[in-house]
Design a protein around this motif. Sequence first.
Motif, PDB file in Angstrom:
ATOM      1  N   UNK A 247      11.822  42.263  28.324  1.00  0.00           N
ATOM      2  CA  UNK A 247      11.396  43.112  28.215  1.00  0.00           C
ATOM      3  C   UNK A 247      10.775  43.714  27.191  1.00  0.00           C
ATOM      4  N   UNK A 248       9.265  44.956  26.624  1.00  0.00           N
ATOM      5  CA  UNK A 248       8.973  45.625  26.050  1.00  0.00           C
ATOM      6  C   UNK A 248       9.118  46.498  25.232  1.00  0.00           C
ATOM      7  N   UNK A 249      10.420  47.877  25.810  1.00  0.00           N
ATOM      8  CA  UNK A 249      10.632  48.659  25.247  1.00  0.00           C
ATOM      9  C   UNK A 249      10.502  49.077  24.019  1.00  0.00           C
ATOM     10  N   UNK A 250      12.225  47.919  22.924  1.00  0.00           N
ATOM     11  CA  UNK A 250      11.694  48.244  22.078  1.00  0.00           C
ATOM     12  C   UNK A 250      10.423  47.621  21.151  1.00  0.00           C
ATOM     13  N   UNK A 251       9.774  46.777  21.521  1.00  0.00           N
ATOM     14  CA  UNK A 251       9.084  45.740  20.794  1.00  0.00           C
ATOM     15  C   UNK A 251       7.534  46.967  20.432  1.00  0.00           C
ATOM     16  N   UNK A 252       6.993  48.093  21.671  1.00  0.00           N
ATOM     17  CA  UNK A 252       6.483  49.166  21.859  1.00  0.00           C
ATOM     18  C   UNK A 252       7.202  50.155  20.908  1.00  0.00           C
TER      19      UNK A 252
ATOM     20  N   UNK B 277      20.151  48.188  16.847  1.00  0.00           N
ATOM     21  CA  UNK B 277      18.761  48.714  16.979  1.00  0.00           C
ATOM     22  C   UNK B 277      18.212  49.617  15.637  1.00  0.00           C
ATOM     23  N   UNK B 278      19.414  50.215  14.965  1.00  0.00           N
ATOM     24  CA  UNK B 278      18.917  50.742  13.966  1.00  0.00           C
ATOM     25  C   UNK B 278      18.913  49.942  13.248  1.00  0.00           C
ATOM     26  N   UNK B 279      19.595  48.631  12.971  1.00  0.00           N
ATOM     27  CA  UNK B 279      19.674  48.074  11.537  1.00  0.00           C
ATOM     28  C   UNK B 279      18.865  47.124  11.675  1.00  0.00           C
ATOM     29  N   UNK B 280      18.641  46.429  12.867  1.00  0.00           N
ATOM     30  CA  UNK B 280      17.688  44.506  12.658  1.00  0.00           C
ATOM     31  C   UNK B 280      15.992  45.703  13.444  1.00  0.00           C
ATOM     32  N   UNK B 281      16.215  46.906  13.689  1.00  0.00           N
ATOM     33  CA  UNK B 281      14.838  46.594  14.413  1.00  0.00           C
ATOM     34  C   UNK B 281      14.802  46.102  15.537  1.00  0.00           C
ATOM     35  N   UNK B 282      13.261  46.542  16.351  1.00  0.00           N
ATOM     36  CA  UNK B 282      13.072  45.968  17.072  1.00  0.00           C
ATOM     37  C   UNK B 282      13.618  44.239  17.456  1.00  0.00           C
TER      38      UNK B 282
END
Length: 462
Positions: free
Chosen positions: A108-113, A192-197
């Motif tokens: 998957x790429x959405x969080x990184x993008x 995701x909010x705490x750790x980021x992508x």
Amino acid sequence: MTAAIAAGHPATLAAGLEILEAGGSAADAAVAASLASCVAETVMTGLLGGGHAIYHDASTGRAENLDFFVSAPGLGVEPREVTLLELEVPFGAELIHYAVGIASCGVPGVPAGLEELWRRHGRLEWPRLVEPALRLARAGVEMTTAQSSCLAMLAPVMTMNEGARIYAPGGVLLETGALLEQPGLARALEFLGAEGAASMYSGSIAAALLALMQERGGLITQDDLETYRAEWSEPVEVPYLDWRFYTRGDLSGLPETLPRVPRLRGLPEAERALRFAQILDSGRTDGVGDTTNITVVDADGNACVLTTSLGLGSGDFLPEFDLHLNSMLGEADLIRGALEPGDRMGSMMAPSIVLGEDILELAIGAAGGTRLRSALLQVAAGVLDETLPASEAVARPRLHAASGRVQLEPGFSEGTVDALGHDGFEVRMWPAQHHFFGGVSLVTPNDAAGDPRRSGAAAQLP
């Protein structure tokens, strides 16, 4: 420049609009809206999918593409044979063949993008961009007509494994107006909010994904996740009449098609339809194309167009996070040769920026798989060449041509049907407007529109 946003769902729109009103940039709003779409539009997209974006910086006049599509898995392990589940999905009057299952999931790429887009062009703090989606996940979101229609079509996949609890609670498929509840998504967004992508690639969500891969025989490895990166690149510049399109090539077909689109202003409907059918006709098969698009322009004139997708979805969910896995490795339209582990898969996505005399004239993107190009070009020509208001250009009946057949939405005249038939096309009339014909989101300097075919919406800042 009037700040505006157009998206594929009212809740997605509201998230982006909130961030614009809070002083966020076009990138901030697109990121927040995309995260919200991963809650409100889970029939179409999700955090475990992939996508593409284009960003236009008004201060420099420069546009950049961002590739965060899925990559082929399998780094660090020996190749092995896998079996996918073959199925047929009814799409209108046709059956579309797909392959799903855990082994259809690409990296998957959405969080990184989204994080990369924010790092380069964002203004607000990352946790602030997650807030609207997190509230949505905690409260649940009402199913729109377009989402429930698509769910009914995709029910065999969406209700596999853990999906039955989400989309058919009590054994009854969710319908329009029902509350879509995905409490696990709130947990995912909190991480995701705490750790980021990093949560997706080396943190809490990554651990759950790798455990599921091992349990069910998937292909994604720890090396795949840790080495994944979103990639910036120069867009393809293509002349179109008096304007310059900045878009992407790959499987989109736009750079090859745009120069062939003639001036349409003043042409009778039949001639306009015939020109488009001749230009757009291709040998591609028509897949479902579960995708969504977001288009944002901020008050400074910066523009961001962002398209994401899960494919059909693999039918597997991260149980504790309610995250549906993508099925890109089972999408026949995207496989154009052997893929090695780590290779970025091809995509038909074409988020685009249109400039005239170095001034932003149009920001536009579309969903729709093989119909994406058709939808985007017809709407863009309507706005730029035929000077239609954005909402009228989006709502106008569309056609799609492939393999000598032209599909028509209702609203075309009998003369148009006859002209297409006389030119040798097999013509198929659809009984109603349908999301088969794509979903377009666009913003102009003083207008914006979302696509009614996908319950889309748009708004401008006062």
